[in-house]
Motif scaffolding. Sequence first.
Motif, PDB file in Angstrom:
ATOM      1  N   UNK A 175       0.801  -1.235   0.000  1.00  0.00           N
ATOM      2  CA  UNK A 175       0.000   0.000   0.000  1.00  0.00           C
ATOM      3  C   UNK A 175       0.827   1.275   0.000  1.00  0.00           C
ATOM      4  N   UNK A 176       2.108   1.172   0.390  1.00  0.00           N
ATOM      5  CA  UNK A 176       2.960   2.360   0.434  1.00  0.00           C
ATOM      6  C   UNK A 176       3.893   2.456  -0.775  1.00  0.00           C
ATOM      7  N   UNK A 177       3.801   1.494  -1.698  1.00  0.00           N
ATOM      8  CA  UNK A 177       4.794   1.378  -2.758  1.00  0.00           C
ATOM      9  C   UNK A 177       4.503   2.164  -4.018  1.00  0.00           C
ATOM     10  N   UNK A 178       5.337   1.889  -5.029  1.00  0.00           N
ATOM     11  CA  UNK A 178       5.317   2.659  -6.268  1.00  0.00           C
ATOM     12  C   UNK A 178       4.013   2.492  -7.040  1.00  0.00           C
ATOM     13  N   UNK A 179       3.521   1.259  -7.182  1.00  0.00           N
ATOM     14  CA  UNK A 179       2.284   1.052  -7.932  1.00  0.00           C
ATOM     15  C   UNK A 179       1.093   1.714  -7.247  1.00  0.00           C
ATOM     16  N   UNK A 180       1.027   1.589  -5.912  1.00  0.00           N
ATOM     17  CA  UNK A 180      -0.097   2.172  -5.181  1.00  0.00           C
ATOM     18  C   UNK A 180      -0.110   3.693  -5.304  1.00  0.00           C
ATOM     19  N   UNK A 181       1.078   4.305  -5.421  1.00  0.00           N
ATOM     20  CA  UNK A 181       1.161   5.758  -5.603  1.00  0.00           C
ATOM     21  C   UNK A 181       0.812   6.143  -7.039  1.00  0.00           C
ATOM     22  N   UNK A 182       1.429   5.467  -7.997  1.00  0.00           N
ATOM     23  CA  UNK A 182       1.269   5.851  -9.390  1.00  0.00           C
ATOM     24  C   UNK A 182      -0.123   5.529  -9.929  1.00  0.00           C
ATOM     25  N   UNK A 183      -0.766   4.490  -9.386  1.00  0.00           N
ATOM     26  CA  UNK A 183      -2.055   4.042  -9.913  1.00  0.00           C
ATOM     27  C   UNK A 183      -3.156   4.151  -8.865  1.00  0.00           C
ATOM     28  N   UNK A 184      -3.032   5.115  -7.964  1.00  0.00           N
ATOM     29  CA  UNK A 184      -3.940   5.142  -6.813  1.00  0.00           C
ATOM     30  C   UNK A 184      -5.404   5.281  -7.184  1.00  0.00           C
ATOM     31  N   UNK A 185      -5.701   5.814  -8.366  1.00  0.00           N
ATOM     32  CA  UNK A 185      -7.105   5.919  -8.763  1.00  0.00           C
ATOM     33  C   UNK A 185      -7.738   4.554  -9.018  1.00  0.00           C
ATOM     34  N   UNK A 186      -6.895   3.522  -9.171  1.00  0.00           N
ATOM     35  CA  UNK A 186      -7.414   2.179  -9.427  1.00  0.00           C
ATOM     36  C   UNK A 186      -7.535   1.336  -8.155  1.00  0.00           C
ATOM     37  N   UNK A 187      -7.041   1.839  -7.036  1.00  0.00           N
ATOM     38  CA  UNK A 187      -7.057   1.061  -5.798  1.00  0.00           C
ATOM     39  C   UNK A 187      -8.136   1.569  -4.842  1.00  0.00           C
ATOM     40  N   UNK A 188      -8.717   0.640  -4.079  1.00  0.00           N
ATOM     41  CA  UNK A 188      -9.769   0.971  -3.124  1.00  0.00           C
ATOM     42  C   UNK A 188      -9.141   1.436  -1.815  1.00  0.00           C
ATOM     43  N   UNK A 189      -9.341   2.711  -1.482  1.00  0.00           N
ATOM     44  CA  UNK A 189      -8.774   3.265  -0.254  1.00  0.00           C
ATOM     45  C   UNK A 189      -9.466   2.665   0.966  1.00  0.00           C
ATOM     46  N   UNK A 190      -8.682   2.416   2.011  1.00  0.00           N
ATOM     47  CA  UNK A 190      -9.247   1.919   3.262  1.00  0.00           C
ATOM     48  C   UNK A 190      -9.602   0.458   3.261  1.00  0.00           C
ATOM     49  N   UNK A 191      -9.186  -0.261   2.220  1.00  0.00           N
ATOM     50  CA  UNK A 191      -9.504  -1.680   2.119  1.00  0.00           C
ATOM     51  C   UNK A 191      -8.234  -2.509   1.963  1.00  0.00           C
TER      52      UNK A 191
END
Length: 484
Positions: A175-191
Motif C-alpha cells: 500500500x505504500x509502494x510505487x504502484x499504489x502511488x502511481x495508480x492510486x485511482x485504481x485502488x480501493x482506499x481503506x480496504x
Amino acid sequence: YRPSSRRFPDPVHLRVEDVPEYAYVTEREKLRTLLERADRLRASVLEKDALIDRDAVWELKREALELVREVPLGPGRRAAYADFLAREGEALEDHATWYALAEVHGPDWRSWPAGLRDPRSAETARARGELMDRVDFHCRLAWLTDSQLTAAQRIAREAGMAVGVVHDLAVGVHPEGADAWAQQEYFAAGMSVGAPPDAFNARGQDWGLPPWRPDRLAESGYEPYRRLLRALFRYAGALRIDHVMGLFRLWWVPQGHPPTEGTYVRYDAEAMLAVLVLEASRAGSVVIGEDLGTVEPGVREKLRERGVLGTSVLWFERDWEGDGRPLPPEDWRADCLATATTHDLPSTAARLTGEHVELRDRLGLLTRPLAEERAEAAADTGEWLAVLTRLGLLHGTGGGHGASEEEAEIQAVHRFLLRTPSRLVGVWLPDTVGDRRPQNLPGTWDQYPNWRLPIADARGRPVTLEELAGSARLHALFDVLRTG
C-alpha cells in the motif's frame, strides 16, 4: 508478496557482475571494499539459523550500481536504453519518480507533503525535474533488471527447457509502494485483500494489500491489468498467478477490522480472463493458477475452458464428494500443476514428521488442543503412506522416520505425482534436501521470519547453490523424476 511494483521487477535480484559496464568501473578500491562486505554478509547467512537480510543485500548492490552507473554507455547500449525508455513511457517515469521521492521523503507516500501524493500534480512535476538524476538512476535499474530477466529466459530456452522460467504474479502490491502511488485511482482506499476463515486458517487472513477497484478497471478498458501482464510475459515461459480466484472475486477487509468481518467483492471475470488469455497467447506462454483454498463453484471449470492450469497439492486431493479418502492418481485432473506442497504450506519432511503442528502450536496458531491436532495430522499422513505402500511406490522404508525412511517417503510422494495425468509436476526445492521449515506461514506477521529463510538441510544448516548442485539426496529425488 507485497511488492512495491508488480510491473517492474525489484533490482535487488540483479547480478551486478553481469552488467556489462561493471568490468569498466574505475574506482576499484571502492568496489573491492563492497565485495569484501558482500563476502562477510554471505558468510553470516550461511551460519545456522541466520536469516536473509535483503536490506543489507540491497545496500551493497545499490552502492555497486552507483559505481557502475558512472561508466558511460556505449552506442549500442545507449540505444537499447533509449528504446526501453520509449517502450515503457509514463509508467516507468512514475515508477522511477516514486523511488527518487522515497529517497528524500521516506517510503510511505501517504506521509509525503500533500502535493507529492499526487503523481500528476505540479509539485510532483517540479520535484521530478529537480531529482531527474535519481529518476534516471532508477529507470536504468529497471532496464538492467528487465534485460537480465529476458536473457535468463532466452538462455533457458536455448539450453533445451521447453517452458523456461516460470514467473509469479502476486495478488497485490504494497500500500505504500510505487504502484499504489502511481495508480492510486485504481485502488480501493481503506480496504485490504485477504481470505475468509478456512480449514487451514480458522481466523481468516489479512494480506495488507489494497485491492483494485473493479469499476475503475472496467472504465479504463483494463489498461493497467493488460500492461502488467504484457510486461511479465516478455520474459516468462509460464506465469503462475497467486490466488487466481481474485480474477473472479476478492475478500475485502476494511482497515482496522479482523478478516472475519470482510466481504467478497466481484470482478468481471469474463473480461479479466479474456485479457489474460490474449496476452498469454501473444507471448506463447503457459498460465498456472493457484486455485487453492476457498474456491466457489464454476471457477475451476471456467479456468480450464480457457486453458489456464490449476494447482493440485497432494495432501488436499481427496474424494471430498464421496468417502473423503485420498484420491487415486488416475482420478486427478490433467489440467494442473501437481505438487507435494507450496510456499504457504509445510515442507513434505515437516508434514511427515508432524513438525508443522508443533510450529503452529509454538506460535499460538492452533484453534484446537495440541493433542487433537497431532492425532489428526498423524492420521492424515498415515493414510497417505498406506496408499503409497499399496501402490508399490514406497521403497526401502522401515517403520520410523530416520533419514533414509524420510527420503524414501518423499520420493514415493513424487512417484505418486508422476502417476497422475497432470500436465506439470512441481518440486519444492526444500524437499530435495529435507528442509523442515515453511518459507511462509500464513497468519503470521512478525512472529515468524517469512521469506527470510535460506534453504537448509534437515538439520537447519543453510545450503549453498554449490552444495545443492552436488547433493546426493537431491540427485536421488531427480533420478526418481526422470525414471518415474
